[in-house]
Design a protein around this motif. Structure first.
Motif, mmCIF file in Angstrom:
data_model
loop_
_atom_site.group_PDB
_atom_site.id
_atom_site.type_symbol
_atom_site.label_atom_id
_atom_site.label_comp_id
_atom_site.label_asym_id
_atom_site.label_seq_id
_atom_site.Cartn_x
_atom_site.Cartn_y
_atom_site.Cartn_z
ATOM 1 N N LEU A 17 -1.101 12.264 -7.408
ATOM 2 C CA LEU A 17 -0.665 11.011 -6.569
ATOM 3 C C LEU A 17 -1.614 10.535 -6.975
ATOM 4 O O LEU A 17 -1.329 9.039 -7.753
ATOM 5 N N VAL A 18 -3.075 10.797 -6.739
ATOM 6 C CA VAL A 18 -4.240 10.249 -6.404
ATOM 7 C C VAL A 18 -4.255 9.330 -8.771
ATOM 8 O O VAL A 18 -4.197 8.535 -8.520
ATOM 9 N N LEU A 19 -3.963 10.068 -9.750
ATOM 10 C CA LEU A 19 -5.063 9.755 -10.901
ATOM 11 C C LEU A 19 -3.397 8.775 -11.004
ATOM 12 O O LEU A 19 -3.830 8.146 -12.381
ATOM 13 N N PHE A 20 -2.433 8.921 -11.443
ATOM 14 C CA PHE A 20 -1.077 9.444 -12.349
ATOM 15 C C PHE A 20 0.089 8.136 -11.470
ATOM 16 O O PHE A 20 1.170 7.140 -12.140
ATOM 17 N N VAL A 21 0.047 8.010 -10.748
ATOM 18 C CA VAL A 21 1.147 7.332 -9.856
ATOM 19 C C VAL A 21 0.565 5.748 -9.730
ATOM 20 O O VAL A 21 -0.943 5.296 -9.018
ATOM 21 N N PRO A 22 1.034 5.090 -9.840
ATOM 22 C CA PRO A 22 -0.023 3.665 -10.003
ATOM 23 C C PRO A 22 0.965 3.344 -8.175
ATOM 24 O O PRO A 22 1.503 3.182 -8.322
ATOM 25 N N ARG A 80 0.587 -1.217 0.387
ATOM 26 C CA ARG A 80 -0.313 0.152 -0.190
ATOM 27 C C ARG A 80 1.203 1.032 -0.002
ATOM 28 O O ARG A 80 0.448 2.252 0.634
ATOM 29 N N HIS A 81 1.868 0.992 -0.488
ATOM 30 C CA HIS A 81 2.936 2.102 -0.220
ATOM 31 C C HIS A 81 2.147 3.511 -1.349
ATOM 32 O O HIS A 81 2.612 4.708 -0.847
ATOM 33 N N LYS A 82 1.621 4.108 -2.378
ATOM 34 C CA LYS A 82 0.951 4.757 -2.906
ATOM 35 C C LYS A 82 -0.224 5.119 -1.737
ATOM 36 O O LYS A 82 -0.212 6.841 -1.701
ATOM 37 N N TRP A 83 -1.063 4.372 -1.238
ATOM 38 C CA TRP A 83 -1.997 5.080 -0.200
ATOM 39 C C TRP A 83 -1.325 5.500 0.879
ATOM 40 O O TRP A 83 -2.007 6.686 1.303
ATOM 41 N N ASP A 143 10.033 6.496 -1.096
ATOM 42 C CA ASP A 143 10.853 6.511 -1.593
ATOM 43 C C ASP A 143 11.456 4.650 -2.210
ATOM 44 O O ASP A 143 12.054 3.899 -2.667
ATOM 45 N N ALA A 144 10.573 3.639 -1.408
ATOM 46 C CA ALA A 144 10.690 2.586 -1.553
ATOM 47 C C ALA A 144 10.165 1.718 -3.277
ATOM 48 O O ALA A 144 10.052 0.757 -3.699
ATOM 49 N N LEU A 145 8.632 3.144 -3.184
ATOM 50 C CA LEU A 145 8.283 2.865 -4.723
ATOM 51 C C LEU A 145 9.229 3.221 -5.472
ATOM 52 O O LEU A 145 9.858 2.500 -6.496
ATOM 53 N N ILE A 146 9.942 4.093 -5.272
ATOM 54 C CA ILE A 146 11.413 4.337 -6.032
ATOM 55 C C ILE A 146 12.642 3.871 -6.714
ATOM 56 O O ILE A 146 12.760 2.654 -6.906
ATOM 57 N N GLY A 150 6.225 12.611 7.299
ATOM 58 C CA GLY A 150 7.031 11.354 7.954
ATOM 59 C C GLY A 150 6.251 10.310 7.001
ATOM 60 O O GLY A 150 6.773 9.405 6.563
ATOM 61 N N LEU A 151 4.465 10.170 6.805
ATOM 62 C CA LEU A 151 4.437 9.254 6.474
ATOM 63 C C LEU A 151 4.536 8.962 5.146
ATOM 64 O O LEU A 151 4.827 7.329 4.776
ATOM 65 N N ARG A 152 4.497 10.148 4.251
ATOM 66 C CA ARG A 152 5.049 9.522 3.126
ATOM 67 C C ARG A 152 6.546 8.857 1.891
ATOM 68 O O ARG A 152 6.590 8.951 1.210
ATOM 69 N N THR A 153 6.871 9.538 3.291
ATOM 70 C CA THR A 153 8.952 9.764 2.202
ATOM 71 C C THR A 153 9.120 8.707 1.911
ATOM 72 O O THR A 153 9.555 8.024 0.790
ATOM 73 N N ALA A 154 9.137 7.845 3.286
ATOM 74 C CA ALA A 154 9.498 5.661 3.003
ATOM 75 C C ALA A 154 8.632 5.279 2.031
ATOM 76 O O ALA A 154 9.412 4.409 1.438
ATOM 77 N N PRO A 155 7.703 4.909 1.957
ATOM 78 C CA PRO A 155 6.338 4.544 0.815
ATOM 79 C C PRO A 155 7.060 5.068 -0.543
ATOM 80 O O PRO A 155 7.035 4.409 -1.479
#
Length: 488
Positions: free
Chosen positions: A233-238, A123-126, A170-173, A163-168
């Motif tokens: 993010l919602v529309l374009f990031v898988p 659930r990295h994106k969400w 970077d994990a996606l990258i 803090g919530l968004r950074t690690a997910p």
């Protein structure tokens, strides 16, 4: 529009044997198919080099989100020091407290964000979207706060979102990149991110020049831009299920070595045995679940532990950006109306150097480039401590400041990724980020207190000495390089 899931165009045959490495992994079939849709026809002759050099669309999509979001956040960051110190009359100690909250409070939730992303089965994106949304909602609240306590609470909430968004993110990258081009992928993302950091102060400057209630206008526009970033993010990031990196034969071997390093004795991650993935089961046959215990157990891996310790120590001597700009303003007597333009120098250097230094790190060694970036920061400190007041001083300091970020920000994540299995990638990167953010929080408090008690020059001298000592220690404690097994 970017199509989030490209697996519909995949070649079913890609799910079987991969090249001549002998690695057969049915569990990876969907991601292997997705690779074909992302990077081109992988099985065609002569395409290996092109595939290995490709940057996944996920990286570009996340870069666009970061670009837009950084326009929003850097608008606030550019005016916040002047707003707090000049507008509200805070002392350097009070500003150091708020700046520490702004830059270090995310340390308390980064590990939680990474854990939630891994535990949710991808659930990295969400989780990242939740973080972006929280930060966006904090921008208009700054319009209502005029004292230390409410401003501190709002900044803490904003940094909670970061803090919530950074690690997910970077994990996606990391999961979208091959081990051989990971430094370049992070460089591309950081370059796009920094383009937003370049535009944000410029927009803030123009708003301050064009409006009467300049700060209120900056906070309002910042909120509107942040909302656009969340929508992109919602529309374009898988989702992470379709972000697996294209794999060449060399990449498959490197991925196997990454997962093998550190082992799976405690059931904390993935590994390969005889060329087959066994990351779904522990030694007693039970399914592996990404837990906080498993995340902390990653520190048993020598290289990840060393990276985390070095990031923490170096963070303790890294003066925050806001203090660097305040020091420059005092040294040069920069008028208040021009203060918001100072971050542009750092952002411009970061933008120009992020991709070249990322590629350079992939070739010569990421740890060397990471430490070289701290050498650039130390040189910037030295220039601020000299008696030189020439017109080239701000350009030199800001260039070195931007080079520091270009050589360390994404490169550190690329280094850490080498020691973290895929199933715990977000949690592992969060461990490193948590240590670094907590250390910078302490540095902001300490620097603000030292400035208040002994003056800015003494405070910066102490930081420079500490940075030099920590850099030497980090050089001796550098993590090892992965040893690749020969192709079968």
């Amino acid at each position: 529009m970017y199509v989030a899931d490209s697996r519909a165009n995949a070649d079913p045959s890609a799910a079987g044997t991969r090249g001549s490495t002998g690695v057969t992994d049915a569990a990876d079939a969907p991601s292997a198919a997705a690779d074909t849709g992302i990077a081109g026809t992988r099985d065609a002759p002569g395409t290996t080099a092109r595939v290995s050099a490709a940057i996944a669309p996920t990286v570009f999509a996340l870069g666009a989100v970061s670009l837009i979001t950084d326009v929003s956040s850097e608008m606030v960051t550019a005016v916040l020091p002047l707003y707090l110190v000049t507008g509200l009359g805070l002392s350097p100690l009070g500003f150091g407290l708020l700046d520490g909250i702004y830059n270090g409070f995310s340390a308390l939730v980064r590990l939680a964000g990474g854990h939630l992303a891994d535990r949710g089965g991808g659930r990295h994106k969400w989780i990242a979207g939740l973080g972006y949304g929280v930060s966006a909602l904090c921008k208009p609240l700054l319009l209502l706060a005029h004292t230390l306590t409410p401003i501190g609470l709002i900044l803490a909430a904003d940094r909670t979102g970061k803090g919530l968004r950074t690690a997910p993110r970077d994990a996606l990258i990391s999961l979208s990149s091959t081990p051989e081009n990971r430094g370049r992928a992070f460089g591309v993302h950081r370059a796009m991110d920094t383009a937003g950091a370049l535009l944000g102060p410029l927009v803030a400057f123009l708003i301050l020049r064009a409006t009467v209630d300049g700060y209120d206008a900056v906070f309002t526009v910042s909120f509107c831009v942040a909302v656009i970033g969340v929508l992109v993010l919602v529309l374009f990031v898988p989702g992470s299920s379709s972000t697996t990196a294209p794999r060449t034969e060399k990449a498959v071997r490197e991925r196997a070595v990454e997962d093998e390093r550190g082992g799976d004795e405690r059931g904390v991650g993935a590994r390969t045995v005889g060329g087959k993935a066994v990351d779904e089961k522990t030694a007693d046959g039970k399914a592996v679940r990404p837990t906080l215990r498993a995340a902390f157990a990653l520190l048993a891996r020598r290289d990840l532990r060393r990276v985390t310790v070095c990031a923490l120590l170096l963070g303790l001597a890294t003066v925050s950006d806001s203090f660097v700009y305040l020091l420059l303003q005092r040294r040069l007597g920069v008028p208040d109306r021009w203060f918001a333009l100072l971050p542009l120098g750092t952002a411009a250097a970061f933008l120009l150097l992020a991709v070249p230094l990322g590629r350079f790190a992939d070739r010569v060694g990421r740890w060397r480039v990471f430490l070289g970036g701290h050498g650039a920061l130390l040189t910037a400190y030295a220039l601020l401590l000299t008696s030189w007041h020439g017109t080239a001083l701000p350009y030199a300091v800001l260039l070195l400041h931007g080079a520091f970020y270009a050589a360390t920000d994404g490169v550190l994540m690329a280094v850490a990724s080498e020691s973290v299995p895929e199933r715990l990638r977000s949690s592992g990167l969060a461990l490193v980020q948590t240590g670094q953010a907590a250390a910078r929080f302490v540095c902001s408090l300490g620097f603000g207190a030292a400035w208040t008690l002994w003056g800015d020059r003494t405070a910066l001298t102490a930081s420079a000495v500490a940075l030099a000592v920590c850099a030497v220690f980090a050089f001796t404690l550098r993590p090892g390089r992965p040893v690749l097994e020969p192709a079968s």
